[in-house]
Design an enzyme around this catalytic site. Sequence first.
Site, PDB file in Angstrom:
ATOM      1  N   ALA A  12      16.765  23.184 -20.627  1.00  0.00           N
ATOM      2  CA  ALA A  12      17.562  22.038 -20.191  1.00  0.00           C
ATOM      3  C   ALA A  12      17.929  22.172 -18.719  1.00  0.00           C
ATOM      4  CB  ALA A  12      18.816  21.925 -21.051  1.00  0.00           C
ATOM      5  N   PHE A 115      15.420  23.691   6.915  1.00  0.00           N
ATOM      6  CA  PHE A 115      15.219  24.795   5.982  1.00  0.00           C
ATOM      7  C   PHE A 115      13.984  25.575   6.426  1.00  0.00           C
ATOM      8  CE2 PHE A 115      16.962  26.087   1.866  1.00  0.00           C
ATOM      9  CZ  PHE A 115      18.175  25.427   1.898  1.00  0.00           C
ATOM     10  N   GLN A 242       9.086  35.900  -5.252  1.00  0.00           N
ATOM     11  CA  GLN A 242       9.794  35.735  -3.983  1.00  0.00           C
ATOM     12  C   GLN A 242      11.118  36.490  -3.940  1.00  0.00           C
ATOM     13  OE1 GLN A 242      11.716  31.735  -2.783  1.00  0.00           O
ATOM     14  NE2 GLN A 242      10.029  32.043  -1.371  1.00  0.00           N
ATOM     15  N   HIS A 244      14.450  36.457  -1.823  1.00  0.00           N
ATOM     16  CA  HIS A 244      15.185  35.640  -0.863  1.00  0.00           C
ATOM     17  C   HIS A 244      15.878  36.599   0.101  1.00  0.00           C
ATOM     18  CE1 HIS A 244      18.034  32.840   0.843  1.00  0.00           C
ATOM     19  NE2 HIS A 244      17.527  31.841   0.157  1.00  0.00           N
ATOM     20  N   LEU A 254      23.262  34.651  -4.380  1.00  0.00           N
ATOM     21  CA  LEU A 254      22.571  34.006  -3.270  1.00  0.00           C
ATOM     22  C   LEU A 254      23.505  33.432  -2.213  1.00  0.00           C
ATOM     23  CD1 LEU A 254      19.590  33.327  -2.603  1.00  0.00           C
ATOM     24  CD2 LEU A 254      20.153  30.990  -3.226  1.00  0.00           C
ATOM     25  N   GLU A 257      19.794  29.485   2.086  1.00  0.00           N
ATOM     26  CA  GLU A 257      19.167  29.334   3.391  1.00  0.00           C
ATOM     27  C   GLU A 257      19.852  28.233   4.203  1.00  0.00           C
ATOM     28  OE1 GLU A 257      14.920  29.884   2.818  1.00  0.00           O
ATOM     29  OE2 GLU A 257      14.664  28.222   4.216  1.00  0.00           O
ATOM     30  N   ARG A 288      10.582  32.704   3.714  1.00  0.00           N
ATOM     31  CA  ARG A 288      11.366  33.784   3.100  1.00  0.00           C
ATOM     32  C   ARG A 288      10.645  35.117   3.043  1.00  0.00           C
ATOM     33  NH1 ARG A 288      13.909  29.952  -1.628  1.00  0.00           N
ATOM     34  NH2 ARG A 288      15.326  28.928  -0.190  1.00  0.00           N
ATOM     35  N   HIS A 357      14.288  36.351  -6.359  1.00  0.00           N
ATOM     36  CA  HIS A 357      14.784  34.982  -6.408  1.00  0.00           C
ATOM     37  C   HIS A 357      13.919  34.027  -7.210  1.00  0.00           C
ATOM     38  CE1 HIS A 357      17.031  31.563  -5.041  1.00  0.00           C
ATOM     39  NE2 HIS A 357      16.016  31.033  -4.399  1.00  0.00           N
ATOM     40  N   ARG A 399       6.998  30.336  -1.874  1.00  0.00           N
ATOM     41  CA  ARG A 399       7.567  28.991  -1.951  1.00  0.00           C
ATOM     42  C   ARG A 399       8.473  28.732  -0.757  1.00  0.00           C
ATOM     43  NH1 ARG A 399      12.529  26.849  -3.664  1.00  0.00           N
ATOM     44  NH2 ARG A 399      13.295  28.777  -4.581  1.00  0.00           N
TER      45      ARG A 399
HETATM   46  C1  FAD Z   1      20.999  30.809  -6.935  1.00  0.00           C
HETATM   47  C2  FAD Z   1      19.803  29.924  -6.768  1.00  0.00           C
HETATM   48  C3  FAD Z   1      19.798  28.928  -5.799  1.00  0.00           C
HETATM   49  C4  FAD Z   1      18.686  28.100  -5.653  1.00  0.00           C
HETATM   50  N1  FAD Z   1      18.702  27.131  -4.697  1.00  0.00           N
HETATM   51  C5  FAD Z   1      17.654  26.279  -4.592  1.00  0.00           C
HETATM   52  C6  FAD Z   1      17.673  25.206  -3.669  1.00  0.00           C
HETATM   53  O1  FAD Z   1      18.647  24.968  -2.962  1.00  0.00           O
HETATM   54  N2  FAD Z   1      16.590  24.400  -3.596  1.00  0.00           N
HETATM   55  C7  FAD Z   1      15.486  24.590  -4.375  1.00  0.00           C
HETATM   56  O2  FAD Z   1      14.532  23.830  -4.277  1.00  0.00           O
HETATM   57  N3  FAD Z   1      15.447  25.601  -5.290  1.00  0.00           N
HETATM   58  C8  FAD Z   1      16.511  26.430  -5.411  1.00  0.00           C
HETATM   59  N4  FAD Z   1      16.460  27.445  -6.336  1.00  0.00           N
HETATM   60  C9  FAD Z   1      15.344  27.496  -7.277  1.00  0.00           C
HETATM   61  C10 FAD Z   1      15.515  26.421  -8.340  1.00  0.00           C
HETATM   62  O3  FAD Z   1      16.881  26.170  -8.554  1.00  0.00           O
HETATM   63  C11 FAD Z   1      14.898  26.815  -9.671  1.00  0.00           C
HETATM   64  O4  FAD Z   1      13.597  27.276  -9.474  1.00  0.00           O
HETATM   65  C12 FAD Z   1      14.839  25.613 -10.605  1.00  0.00           C
HETATM   66  O5  FAD Z   1      16.113  25.005 -10.695  1.00  0.00           O
HETATM   67  C13 FAD Z   1      14.347  25.998 -11.986  1.00  0.00           C
HETATM   68  O6  FAD Z   1      14.487  24.894 -12.835  1.00  0.00           O
HETATM   69  P1  FAD Z   1      13.845  24.894 -14.283  1.00  0.00           P
HETATM   70  O7  FAD Z   1      14.177  23.568 -14.886  1.00  0.00           O
HETATM   71  O8  FAD Z   1      12.435  25.285 -14.202  1.00  0.00           O
HETATM   72  O9  FAD Z   1      14.586  26.066 -15.078  1.00  0.00           O
HETATM   73  P2  FAD Z   1      16.139  26.461 -15.257  1.00  0.00           P
HETATM   74  O10 FAD Z   1      17.063  25.567 -14.544  1.00  0.00           O
HETATM   75  O11 FAD Z   1      16.200  27.911 -14.982  1.00  0.00           O
HETATM   76  O12 FAD Z   1      16.363  26.220 -16.805  1.00  0.00           O
HETATM   77  C14 FAD Z   1      15.751  27.008 -17.804  1.00  0.00           C
HETATM   78  C15 FAD Z   1      16.167  26.472 -19.156  1.00  0.00           C
HETATM   79  O13 FAD Z   1      15.419  27.140 -20.169  1.00  0.00           O
HETATM   80  C16 FAD Z   1      16.273  27.503 -21.219  1.00  0.00           C
HETATM   81  N5  FAD Z   1      15.670  28.653 -21.918  1.00  0.00           N
HETATM   82  C17 FAD Z   1      15.114  29.759 -21.384  1.00  0.00           C
HETATM   83  N6  FAD Z   1      14.692  30.582 -22.363  1.00  0.00           N
HETATM   84  C18 FAD Z   1      14.981  29.982 -23.528  1.00  0.00           C
HETATM   85  C19 FAD Z   1      14.813  30.329 -24.900  1.00  0.00           C
HETATM   86  N7  FAD Z   1      14.244  31.483 -25.274  1.00  0.00           N
HETATM   87  N8  FAD Z   1      15.258  29.471 -25.844  1.00  0.00           N
HETATM   88  C20 FAD Z   1      15.859  28.298 -25.502  1.00  0.00           C
HETATM   89  N9  FAD Z   1      16.039  27.927 -24.216  1.00  0.00           N
HETATM   90  C21 FAD Z   1      15.603  28.750 -23.259  1.00  0.00           C
HETATM   91  C22 FAD Z   1      17.590  27.808 -20.549  1.00  0.00           C
HETATM   92  O14 FAD Z   1      18.663  27.718 -21.467  1.00  0.00           O
HETATM   93  C23 FAD Z   1      17.638  26.688 -19.495  1.00  0.00           C
HETATM   94  O15 FAD Z   1      18.151  25.517 -20.071  1.00  0.00           O
HETATM   95  C24 FAD Z   1      17.565  28.274  -6.490  1.00  0.00           C
HETATM   96  C25 FAD Z   1      17.572  29.257  -7.469  1.00  0.00           C
HETATM   97  C26 FAD Z   1      18.672  30.081  -7.593  1.00  0.00           C
HETATM   98  C27 FAD Z   1      18.614  31.172  -8.633  1.00  0.00           C
END
Ligand code: FAD
Length: 585
Positions: A12, A115, A242, A244, A254, A257, A288, A357, A399
Site C-alpha cells: 500500500a 536535485f 544505492q 544515499h 535520511l 537531497e 548519489r 537507500h 537512480r
Molecule cells: C527516507 C526516504 C526518503 C525518500 N525520499 C524520496 C524522494 O524525495 N523522492 C523520491 O523520488 N524517492 C524518495 N525515496 C524513495 C521512494 O520513496 C521509494 O522508493 C518509494 O516510495 C517506494 O514505493 P513503493 O510503493 O514501491 O513501496 P513502499 O512505499 O515501500 O511500500 C511497500 C508496501 O508493501 C507492503 N509489504 C511489504 N512486504 C509485505 C508483505 N510481506 N505482506 C504484505 N505487505 C507487504 C508494505 O506494508 C507497504 O505497504 C525515499 C525513500 C526513503 C526511504
Amino acid sequence: MIKNYDVVIIGAGGAGLRAAVEIPKEYSCAVLSKVFPPRSHTGTAQGGVCAALANEEEDSWENHAFDTVKGSDYLGDQDSIETMCKDAIRAIIELEHMGLPFSRTPEGKIAQRKFGGHTKPADPNDPYGKRVPVNRACYSADRTGHVMLQTLFENCIKNQVDFYSEYFVTDIILEGKVCKGVVAFNIATGEVTMFHAKAVMFATGGYGRVFRITSNAHVGTGDGTGLIYKNGLPLEDMEFFQFHPTGLWKLGILVSEAARGEGGILKNKDGERFMQRYAPTVMDLAPRDMVSRAIISEIREGRGILGSDGTHYVNLDVSHLGKKVIDEKLPEITGFARTYLGVEPTKEPIPIQPTAHYAMGGIPTDVDCRVLADEKGTVVQGLYAAGECACVSVHGGNRLGTNSLLDIVVFGRRGGKAIVDFLKTAEFSEITSSPEEKTKQKIKNVLANTGNEKVYALRTELQEWMMDKCGIFRNEADLKSMIAKLGELKERFKNISVQDKGLAFNTDLMEAIELENLLFNAEATVYSALNRNESRGAHTREDFPARDDVNWMNHTFIFKNDEGDPKITKKPVVVTKYKPMERKY
Ligand SMILES: Cc1cc2nc3c(=O)[nH]c(=O)nc-3n(C[C@H](O)[C@H](O)[C@H](O)COP(=O)(O)OP(=O)(O)OC[C@H]3O[C@@H](n4cnc5c(N)ncnc54)[C@H](O)[C@@H]3O)c2cc1C
C-alpha cells in the site's frame, strides 16, 4: 479461509495505491499491507517528485530523459526511461487534480527545486555539452511522500478498494507460469487466508534492511523480491544498490537531497567544500553514487571528522541558508538533526554518512509491469510488479533523486491499466496445490523450533557483513567471504527459535520470516555483484575500477536453479538515441 478477488495488490505504498486507483468499481480489488497503508515507506519520502514542467525555468522531457540515462550510467533501458519522462508531466498534473497539496511559486504554479543529476544544457544549441542544474523537483516542503500517500489513500477509499491492513503475505501461488493468488496471515490473529485472484501485483517496496545503516523503514525487508526469487523466478540487476550520501551519522535516517538542492554544502574536517574536486560543474548536486564514493574517499584519506565512538563522518552545512528558508523548506529533516543528534542546523553543520537507500534492481517487468520469467521476455500470466520492488529498468545503475516517486505513480498507473485490460478476458484458474497448508506448516515450524539461534542476532550479523563486504566499495575477496558468511547464516537460520509462541501480533514470528527474505535478497545481491566485473553506477569494484561497455551493456538476471543454487544470465540494455558517453559532471 479462501477469498476471491479479481485483483490482489500486495503493498500500500505509492505504487500499490496508484495501481488500485486505476481499477474500476466493477472489478473487486484488495490491497494487502503488512502495515497500516499510510505507514508505508513512501510516506517518509521528503525531497520531491520530478517532471519537466518548466514552471521555474526552461526545461523539456528530453532533458529529463538524457539526465536519467546518464545518471543510470547507461544501464537504464532507454525506451522505459522515455516512457517515464514523457508521462511525468501528465502524472504531476493528475496528482494535483487528485488533491495533492504541492508547494507553490508566488504566481501559484507548482514550485520546483534542484536535485542531484537533474540538469539542462548551458547552451541550448549544444544539447550534450556543458550542463547546469535545473529546477525540476515538485515538492510539498520536505514531506512530499507523506502527502502523496495520503492523497492516493483517500482516492482508494473513494474508489471502494478493500484494504487488508496488517496482513503479512508469505507465499505466492504459482502453478506453471501462471500466478493464481497469494497466501497471507492476519498479523492480529495469525489466521491464514488464501487470496485466489485473476491478477496479482507486487508493490512491496525495497530491501534496505539488508544493510546495517539504512534510511529504510523496518518494513523494508524485501519480502516481494524474496518470494519471487524463492519461487524460481528471476531478479534483475540486484548488484545495484544505492547509498544515499547524507544519512544522519550512526543512524542512517535520511537528510534529503533537498538540503543540497536548496544550497546545503558538504564539508570535510578542514572545512573544505570537497565536492569541487570530484564534480567541478555540479559539485554537491552530483548524482548519489558519486557523492557517496567521494565521502568515503575523504574519510579513507584522513579528511573525515572523528566522532566520539571512533567512527568518521563529514558535515552537511545548511546554516548559511538562514532560519526562514530552513523552517519553510526543510522543517522535517532539520527537526531530525535536532532530535536525534542534538545539533542546531541553523547554527551548526549536520554530521552525516552514506546510508543504504534504494534498490535499483528487483522483479523484472516490461513497461506495462508484466513480470518476466526470463531474460527472453516470457511473461508470467496474471503477475505484475511496480515500484521499488520492480525493475523496469528506468534507474539502471544509479537512480536520480525524485525519480522514484515518479516511477511509482507512472508505472503504478500503467500496471493498473494493464491489469484492467487483462481482466476483460481473464478467468479464475483452478488451484491444484494447497498453498495455505505450506504457510500453516511454516508458522508451526517457526513456533515449535527450539534451536539456540536468535533472529535479531543473525539479522545484525547479516547487516554488518553486507555493509562491510558488499557496500559502496566491493572486491572479489570481500564478496567471496560474504558468500561464505551467507552459507553459514543460512545453516544457523535452521536453528532459530522465537520467544513468543502465540499467534496474536507475534512480531518475533514476522521477523523470522522477514529474515529468510533478507537472506534471499542478500544472496541475489552478492552473487550478482561478484559476477559483474566492472564498475558502473552504484556498483564499484575496486578490482575492476572502469566501466566496460564492450562486455557489460547487459542486465543481470539471477535465478535459483533446480538445486537451489544461484544461476545468472544476461539481457542486453535497450539503447534508443543516447549512445554511452563518459559520465562526468
Ligand atoms: C527516507 C526516504 C526518503 C525518500 N525520499 C524520496 C524522494 O524525495 N523522492 C523520491 O523520488 N524517492 C524518495 N525515496 C524513495 C521512494 O520513496 C521509494 O522508493 C518509494 O516510495 C517506494 O514505493 P513503493 O510503493 O514501491 O513501496 P513502499 O512505499 O515501500 O511500500 C511497500 C508496501 O508493501 C507492503 N509489504 C511489504 N512486504 C509485505 C508483505 N510481506 N505482506 C504484505 N505487505 C507487504 C508494505 O506494508 C507497504 O505497504 C525515499 C525513500 C526513503 C526511504
